[in-house]
Design an enzyme around this catalytic site. Structure first.
Site, PDB file in Angstrom:
ATOM      1  N   HIS A   1      18.180 -36.529  -7.918  1.00 18.33           N
ATOM      2  CA  HIS A   1      17.444 -36.868  -6.691  1.00 18.33           C
ATOM      3  C   HIS A   1      15.969 -36.535  -6.814  1.00 18.33           C
ATOM      4  CE1 HIS A   1      21.210 -37.830  -4.751  1.00 18.33           C
ATOM      5  NE2 HIS A   1      21.688 -36.666  -5.152  1.00 18.33           N
TER       6      HIS A   1
ATOM      7  N   GLU B   1      17.690 -17.597  -8.021  1.00 17.53           N
ATOM      8  CA  GLU B   1      17.210 -16.250  -8.343  1.00 17.53           C
ATOM      9  C   GLU B   1      16.681 -16.182  -9.785  1.00 17.53           C
ATOM     10  OE1 GLU B   1      16.261 -13.706  -7.008  1.00 17.53           O
ATOM     11  OE2 GLU B   1      16.529 -12.022  -8.350  1.00 17.53           O
TER      12      GLU B   1
ATOM     13  N   GLU C   1       8.045 -14.884 -11.480  1.00 19.90           N
ATOM     14  CA  GLU C   1       7.198 -13.833 -10.905  1.00 19.90           C
ATOM     15  C   GLU C   1       6.679 -12.841 -11.940  1.00 19.90           C
ATOM     16  OE1 GLU C   1       9.009 -11.264  -7.951  1.00 19.90           O
ATOM     17  OE2 GLU C   1      10.946 -11.443  -8.938  1.00 19.90           O
TER      18      GLU C   1
ATOM     19  N   LYS D   1       5.568  -4.678  -3.838  1.00 14.12           N
ATOM     20  CA  LYS D   1       6.919  -4.503  -3.335  1.00 14.12           C
ATOM     21  C   LYS D   1       6.836  -4.163  -1.854  1.00 14.12           C
ATOM     22  CE  LYS D   1      11.249  -3.084  -5.133  1.00 14.12           C
ATOM     23  NZ  LYS D   1      11.752  -4.310  -5.753  1.00 14.12           N
TER      24      LYS D   1
ATOM     25  N   LYS E   1      13.010 -14.869 -10.810  1.00  8.89           N
ATOM     26  CA  LYS E   1      12.821 -13.739 -11.729  1.00  8.89           C
ATOM     27  C   LYS E   1      11.881 -14.121 -12.866  1.00  8.89           C
ATOM     28  CE  LYS E   1      13.645 -11.241  -9.973  1.00  8.89           C
ATOM     29  NZ  LYS E   1      14.055 -10.874  -8.688  1.00  8.89           N
TER      30      LYS E   1
ATOM     31  N   CYS F   1       0.838  -1.185   0.000  1.00  6.36           N
ATOM     32  CA  CYS F   1       0.000   0.000   0.000  1.00  6.36           C
ATOM     33  C   CYS F   1       0.879   1.243   0.000  1.00  6.36           C
ATOM     34  CB  CYS F   1      -0.950   0.086   1.188  1.00  6.36           C
ATOM     35  SG  CYS F   1      -2.103  -1.270   1.287  1.00  6.36           S
TER      36      CYS F   1
ATOM     37  N   ASN G   1      -1.996   1.686   6.164  1.00  4.03           N
ATOM     38  CA  ASN G   1      -1.153   0.586   5.726  1.00  4.03           C
ATOM     39  C   ASN G   1      -0.951  -0.334   6.926  1.00  4.03           C
ATOM     40  OD1 ASN G   1       0.607  -0.998   4.345  1.00  4.03           O
ATOM     41  ND2 ASN G   1       2.132   0.585   3.968  1.00  4.03           N
ATOM     42  N   GLY G   2      -1.332  -1.592   6.806  1.00  8.14           N
ATOM     43  CA  GLY G   2      -1.187  -2.525   7.923  1.00  8.14           C
ATOM     44  C   GLY G   2      -2.464  -3.306   8.129  1.00  8.14           C
TER      45      GLY G   2
ATOM     46  N   TRP H   1      -3.070  -2.565  -1.749  1.00  8.83           N
ATOM     47  CA  TRP H   1      -2.826  -3.992  -1.909  1.00  8.83           C
ATOM     48  C   TRP H   1      -3.733  -4.641  -0.869  1.00  8.83           C
ATOM     49  CZ3 TRP H   1      -0.907  -8.128   0.985  1.00  8.83           C
ATOM     50  CH2 TRP H   1      -0.496  -9.250   0.242  1.00  8.83           C
TER      51      TRP H   1
ATOM     52  N   ARG I   1       3.840  -0.321  -4.653  1.00  8.45           N
ATOM     53  CA  ARG I   1       3.541  -0.861  -3.325  1.00  8.45           C
ATOM     54  C   ARG I   1       2.174  -1.544  -3.254  1.00  8.45           C
ATOM     55  NH1 ARG I   1       6.955   1.223   0.474  1.00  8.45           N
ATOM     56  NH2 ARG I   1       5.509   0.593   2.086  1.00  8.45           N
TER      57      ARG I   1
HETATM   58  C1  F6R Z   1      11.554 -10.743  -5.929  1.00 11.39           C
HETATM   59  C2  F6R Z   1      11.519  -9.766  -4.849  1.00 11.39           C
HETATM   60  C3  F6R Z   1      11.193 -10.219  -3.488  1.00 11.39           C
HETATM   61  C4  F6R Z   1      11.998  -9.403  -2.457  1.00 11.39           C
HETATM   62  C5  F6R Z   1      11.566  -9.764  -1.033  1.00 11.39           C
HETATM   63  C6  F6R Z   1      12.395  -9.047   0.000  1.00 11.39           C
HETATM   64  O1  F6R Z   1      11.960 -10.168  -7.123  1.00 11.39           O
HETATM   65  O2  F6R Z   1      11.719  -8.598  -5.079  1.00 11.39           O
HETATM   66  O3  F6R Z   1      11.420 -11.569  -3.330  1.00 11.39           O
HETATM   67  O4  F6R Z   1      13.352  -9.650  -2.637  1.00 11.39           O
HETATM   68  O5  F6R Z   1      10.221  -9.438  -0.863  1.00 11.39           O
HETATM   69  O6  F6R Z   1      12.327  -7.671  -0.150  1.00 11.39           O
HETATM   70  P1  F6R Z   1      13.360  -6.709   0.548  1.00 11.39           P
HETATM   71  O7  F6R Z   1      14.690  -6.893  -0.114  1.00 11.39           O
HETATM   72  O8  F6R Z   1      12.812  -5.343   0.371  1.00 11.39           O
HETATM   73  O9  F6R Z   1      13.412  -7.128   2.000  1.00 11.39           O
END
Ligand code: F6R
Length: 596
Positions: free
Chosen positions: A497, A474, A481, A591, A478, A2, A107-108, A81, A28
């Site tokens: 395995h 990773e 997502e 994010k 990438k 949010c 937010n929360g 969100w 966000r």
């Molecule tokens: C994936 C991604 C998430 C963040 C995770 C931690 O591309 O961005 O997996 O890495 O939510 O976020 P931070 O680094 O802000 O703690």
């Protein structure tokens, strides 16, 4: 999660300022959005707020209502969100009280909202949404019957259980009050004007002078500013800070999406670390040397950077560190003591899964260090030692430049621990150059071609060993997502395995094969995949016969793990584009995950 933006001041286009601010915070949360503003119209003598709410992303929405006219000096907005209540216009913030003179964005999660709502309904308050947030304006309205605005907000906030950040706007007093005990809020201080936002990116266009509101504090913004402590309301000294982000850092510039812009930002971020971080790295290395028991923790991409870091520390510096996924650390921390060092990696510095265990580690008197991109974040403030990534704002939900920045710092640290700083710096400078080469037009075309081939598949597997194990993890994250293709990353040795059972005719597998001790073994894995009909994509300095498709990465020794991820980032991006998805805003994600 949010995004919040608010404005109070002399400019006459508050709702437009808020709309622009919200656009920059959309990363966000983007399932719905809304703005409330007090319209300044002496003839109408209006006291209450005009509110506009919409489902979906803000996009290029131009407000087609009274809010679009430049006649307001007081406004707040929110991009959501969803947690409590579905994605509907009614559930979008801001929420109002019965008199329509109190507006709230939040937010929360208010854990006790049901009890509070029942009480408020008994007192005659009417609710129109399913959200927990809507109880807040009504609580303030109730309190206003007996006390002033600031005390009303404070008392309302003190009743909320859970971790929350609220911004409350009053049409009668022309003030905005913010209070928080979780989720970030930053105040921008201009000349006769104040901004309030979830991060500074929308503020730097107007002012770089900011105040980071700490947990259990509230800010009163009107003609001037006051910061008070919670729960009691004691006046506090104001701590001003300066943000050094450039306004254009928060903008897409010539790029279509933040994700691709941030991929292209990576060489300069890495070069900056190589050139300017020498002293900080040496000091940090000393702290690690003195600790007895070092832990890396992080979530998602940051966790994979932790894994890469642990391998770097072992390979370069013969130093053992423990790696734990942050959300599990609370269940695994009985052994922490005063001599332990917990290093948390987090782009936002606000991820609840990281902040919570760090708070617990502090209670156990362990030393806490932060590697974060966000000045003033909760993690930054909690940490005894900190390094900022210096990557500039990262807006795309899929983390790219923060990942390579974290790895670059960890590589530099590992070399510093080994007393080989110069070598670490040199490798980073070479990495910067190699990534520039990978981002060259010709290579981009090659990766686009591969994206075209892969955009109709359902599954993809990514394999690496040693330093490239974290790259495999990773890379899968990438790709999945942003493209919604099921992608699974694993250690090459694990193939036999279990996962080999999933390989059939045409199954694409990405093999990370740098020239190091893992080369022979990972190529053997590729051959095993090929024997079952798999389509082998090699990311390697050498073209092996087994590769059906080869993406060349020049050898960077231990720094290969940094450059190797770039083709996977690009692949995820181009597949998403090909499939018509917005790579900046993947479905269901946001994010900075500030709720559990
Ligand atoms: C994936 C991604 C998430 C963040 C995770 C931690 O591309 O961005 O997996 O890495 O939510 O976020 P931070 O680094 O802000 O703690």
């Amino acid at each position: 999660m949010c995004g919040i933006f608010g404005y109070v001041g002399k400019q006459n286009n508050a709702s437009q300022i808020v709309l622009e601010g919200l656009k920059l915070l959309e990363y966000r949360g983007y399932d719905s959005w809304g703005i409330a503003a007090k319209i300044k119209d002496e003839r109408l003598k209006m006291k209450d707020f005009i509110v506009e709410k919409h489902i979906g992303k803000i996009g290029n929405a131009l407000l087609n209502s009274q809010l679009s006219t430049p006649n307001s000096q007081l406004s707040i907005g929110h991009t959501r969100w969803a947690t409590h209540g579905g994605v509907t216009v009614k559930n979008a913030h801001p929420h109002l009280d019965c008199t329509k003179t109190i507006a709230v964005v939040h937010n929360g999660i208010v854990e006790n909202f049901q009890e509070l709502k029942t009480e408020l309904i008994k007192k005659g308050h009417r609710f129109i949404s399913e959200t927990d947030t809507e109880i807040i304006p009504h609580l303030v309205e109730e309190n206003l019957k007996k006390e002033g605005f600031a005390t009303s907000v404070r008392d309302a906030f003190n009743e909320l259980k859970g971790m929350n950040a609220i911004v409350v706007m009053n049409a009668v007093s022309n003030e905005i009050i913010a209070a928080k005990n979780g989720s970030p809020l930053v105040v921008g201080v201009g000349k006769n004007e104040f901004f309030i936002a979830s991060d500074a990116s929308g503020i730097v266009k107007y002012t770089r002078k900011v105040i980071f509101i700490k947990d259990n504090e509230m800010a009163i913004l009107g003609k001037n500013i006051q910061i008070l402590s919670l729960p009691k309301g004691k006046k506090l000294r104001i701590n001003y800070e300066t943000v050094n982000w450039e306004p254009e850092d928060a903008d897409k510039g010539k790029y279509k999406h933040f994700m691709i812009k941030e991929i292209y930002d990576q060489p300069k971020v890495i070069y900056n670390i190589a050139e300017n971080y020498g002293d900080q790295i040496e000091n940090f290395a000393k702290i690690i040397k003195d600790a007895r028991g070092t832990f890396f923790i992080g979530a998602g991409t940051a966790y994979y950077a932790c894994i890469g870091g642990a391998y770097l520390f072992s390979t370069v510096a013969n130093k053992h560190v423990n790696v734990v996924v942050a959300s599990e650390f609370n269940y695994l921390e009985n052994f922490l003591n005063r001599e332990s060092l917990v290093i948390a990696l987090s782009q936002s510095g606000e991820t609840i899964d990281v902040v919570e265990p760090i708070t617990r580690a502090k209670q156990k008197k362990s030393t806490v260090a932060a590697i974060t991109n966000t000045l003033g974040s909760s993690l930054y403030r909690l940490a005894d030692h900190k390094i900022l990534l210096g990557a500039g704002p990262e807006k795309a939900v899929a983390s790219t430049k923060a990942y390579t920045a974290k790895l670059s710092l960890l590589l530099f640290l590992a070399f510093s621990l080994a007393g080989r700083n110069k070598e670490g710096k040199k490798l980073l400078v070479q990495t910067d150059r190699e990534i520039r080469r990978i981002l060259d037009k010709k290579n981009i075309e090659k990766i686009k071609k591969l994206a075209d081939k892969l955009c109709r598949i359902d599954h993809i597997y990514t394999l690496g060993r040693g330093l490239s194990y974290s790259t495999a993890l990773e890379a899968a994250l990438k790709i999945k997502e942003v493209s919604y293709i099921h992608a699974e990353g694993f250690a090459g040795g694990e193939l036999k395995h279990g996962t080999l059972a999933l390989i059939s005719e045409g199954t694409p597998c990405i093999i990370f094969a740098p020239i190091d001790e893992t080369y022979e073994a990972i190529i053997s894995n590729a051959i095993e995949i090929k024997a079952r009909g798999g389509f082998v994509i090699g990311i390697s300095p050498k073209r092996a016969r087994v590769f059906d498709y080869w993406i060349k990465i020049n050898d960077l020794k231990q720094a290969s793990l940094i450059a190797q991820i770039i083709p996977a980032q690009l692949l995820g991006y181009f597949i998403a584009i090909k499939k018509g998805y917005d790579p900046d805003k993947p479905r269901n994600l946001a994010k900075s995950v500030t709720v559990k």
